[in-house]
Design a protein around this motif. Structure first.
Motif, PDB file in Angstrom:
ATOM      1  N   ARG A  82       5.376  -1.212  -7.078  1.00 54.22           N
ATOM      2  CA  ARG A  82       4.280  -2.095  -7.489  1.00 54.22           C
ATOM      3  C   ARG A  82       4.742  -3.061  -8.586  1.00 54.22           C
ATOM      4  O   ARG A  82       5.475  -2.677  -9.494  1.00 54.22           O
ATOM      5  CB  ARG A  82       3.100  -1.252  -7.994  1.00 54.22           C
ATOM      6  CG  ARG A  82       1.766  -1.938  -7.781  1.00 54.22           C
ATOM      7  CD  ARG A  82       0.629  -0.932  -7.708  1.00 54.22           C
ATOM      8  NE  ARG A  82       0.386  -0.463  -6.345  1.00 54.22           N
ATOM      9  CZ  ARG A  82      -0.234   0.675  -6.054  1.00 54.22           C
ATOM     10  NH1 ARG A  82      -0.646   1.469  -6.999  1.00 54.22           N
ATOM     11  NH2 ARG A  82      -0.428   1.021  -4.809  1.00 54.22           N
TER      12      ARG A  82
ATOM     13  N   GLN B 217       0.827  -1.220   0.000  1.00 54.80           N
ATOM     14  CA  GLN B 217       0.000   0.000   0.000  1.00 54.80           C
ATOM     15  C   GLN B 217       0.855   1.261   0.000  1.00 54.80           C
ATOM     16  O   GLN B 217       0.520   2.254  -0.632  1.00 54.80           O
ATOM     17  CB  GLN B 217      -0.870   0.034   1.264  1.00 54.80           C
ATOM     18  CG  GLN B 217      -1.939  -1.030   1.321  1.00 54.80           C
ATOM     19  CD  GLN B 217      -2.491  -1.183   2.745  1.00 54.80           C
ATOM     20  OE1 GLN B 217      -2.226  -0.369   3.624  1.00 54.80           O
ATOM     21  NE2 GLN B 217      -3.255  -2.233   2.966  1.00 54.80           N
TER      22      GLN B 217
ATOM     23  N   PRO C  16       4.082   2.474  -3.508  1.00 52.89           N
ATOM     24  CA  PRO C  16       3.472   2.238  -4.818  1.00 52.89           C
ATOM     25  C   PRO C  16       4.492   2.162  -5.951  1.00 52.89           C
ATOM     26  O   PRO C  16       4.265   1.482  -6.962  1.00 52.89           O
ATOM     27  CB  PRO C  16       2.521   3.430  -4.984  1.00 52.89           C
ATOM     28  CG  PRO C  16       2.989   4.469  -4.018  1.00 52.89           C
ATOM     29  CD  PRO C  16       3.657   3.737  -2.893  1.00 52.89           C
TER      30      PRO C  16
END
Ligand SMILES: [Zn+2]
Length: 333
Positions: free
Chosen positions: A219, A213, A216
């Motif tokens: 990711r 979370q 990012p």
């Protein structure tokens, strides 16, 4: 209920070897030592969790292999005692393990089964409690204490307590289940069913989830607690925010242990703690924040009370060796 281990009548003083087993959800560690506690064999095998028979079969094979390594001249030496740390609720008097969900065991008489397989007395303990005794023994070699808490942070979070030199089990062997104290009423859902448990906020899987979370830019890359601490140590601000959040919770767990039991030391271990200094430093910073808020915290929470388990020291399997000694010499308990 007696804490006396199962004993096999007729054992003689010729029995020399102590067998320690740390049975985890994925791996089982076996350590064999002689009466002087000198290691004779050490191996790690995958844990077979499909059903109780395969679990026992795998453990027996691992111990047999380690025994072969321990006696290279093929002169089988008798076993004086077996100690076992196992993730679940343990009943020392019957040698039963209950609710060991990671091992797929509801109720299983692991102690009698191992006693029968190796003709030796066997003593079981919950793995975090056993590891606390391992950490305590290690502490005696450097800076001795009488009161110690061991906090393990890995796939889950649990503690073990050694008070006045003795393992403190509580009424049901559950003393130290700190992973399920409430930290955030609306926090993430825990495996136990509740919300906001310490374990749901600061164990390895929770750290990975938080990182997904809060980082990012990462990711698409697999994030684990180890990679998050590594990134934080290299100055990644998002990773540092994750480790600060985790340390906020862990520092409160440390405060809780020290305030509740007045222990002289809290030793940190488990897979997440293997990040070493990158793991410890943000916790010490959070403790400094707690000290700044109150004179009591200032007095009770000095940095010196918090220590990492030395790298390479396996508290779980050495705690199991301590159990093996208790099994071999129950009068010394
Ligand atoms: Zn929980």
């Amino acid at each position: 209920m007696s804490d006396q281990p199962l004993s096999i009548p007729g054992k003689t003083d010729s029995a020399t070897l102590l067998v320690g087993l740390d049975i985890g959800g994925t791996k089982t560690a076996v350590l064999i030592v002689d009466q002087q506690l000198q290691p004779r064999a050490h191996l790690i095998m995958p844990t077979e969790t499909a059903d109780p028979d395969r679990l026992l079969g795998g453990i027996v094979r691992a111990v047999s292999l380690a025994l072969e390594q321990a006696a290279p001249a093929r002169r089988a030496e008798p076993i004086a005692g077996i100690g076992v740390g196992v993730p679940g609720q343990v009943y020392p008097a019957t040698g039963e393990v209950r609710q060991a969900v990671n091992l797929n065991l509801v109720t299983y008489p692991l102690g009698p089964a191992l006693s029968a397989a190796f003709n030796a007395p066997c003593l079981l303990e919950n793995d975090a409690r056993a590891a606390a005794m391992g950490a305590y023994q290690q502490a005696q070699q450097s800076a001795p204490v009488r009161h110690l808490a061991y906090l393990t942070i890995g796939t889950g979070i649990a503690a073990g307590l050694v008070l006045d030199g003795r393992l403190y089990r509580g009424a049901h062997g559950m003393a130290g289940e700190i992973g399920h104290i409430l930290m955030e009423p609306d926090g993430a859902r825990c495996n136990c069913g509740a919300r906001g448990c310490l374990e749901a906020l600061a164990a390895g899987p929770a750290i990975a989830r938080l990182a997904a979370q809060m980082m990012p830019q990462q990711r698409g890359q697999p994030l684990t607690a180890a990679t998050v601490y590594q990134a934080a140590a290299h100055g990644d601000p998002a990773a540092q925010r994750v480790t600060q959040r985790v340390s906020h919770y862990l520092s409160r767990a440390i405060q809780w242990l020290i305030m509740s039991y007045d222990v002289e030391r809290v030793v940190l271990g488990g897979g997440v703690a293997r990040a070493g200094d990158a793991f410890l430093q943000p916790i010490l910073q959070a403790l400094a924040g707690l000290r700044a808020q109150s004179a009591l915290a200032e007095a009770m929470l000095p940095d010196e009370k918090v220590a990492l388990l030395p790298p390479g020291y396996d508290a779980g399997v050495w705690g199991a060796i301590w159990l093996a000694r208790q099994a071999a010499h129950p009068a010394n308990q």
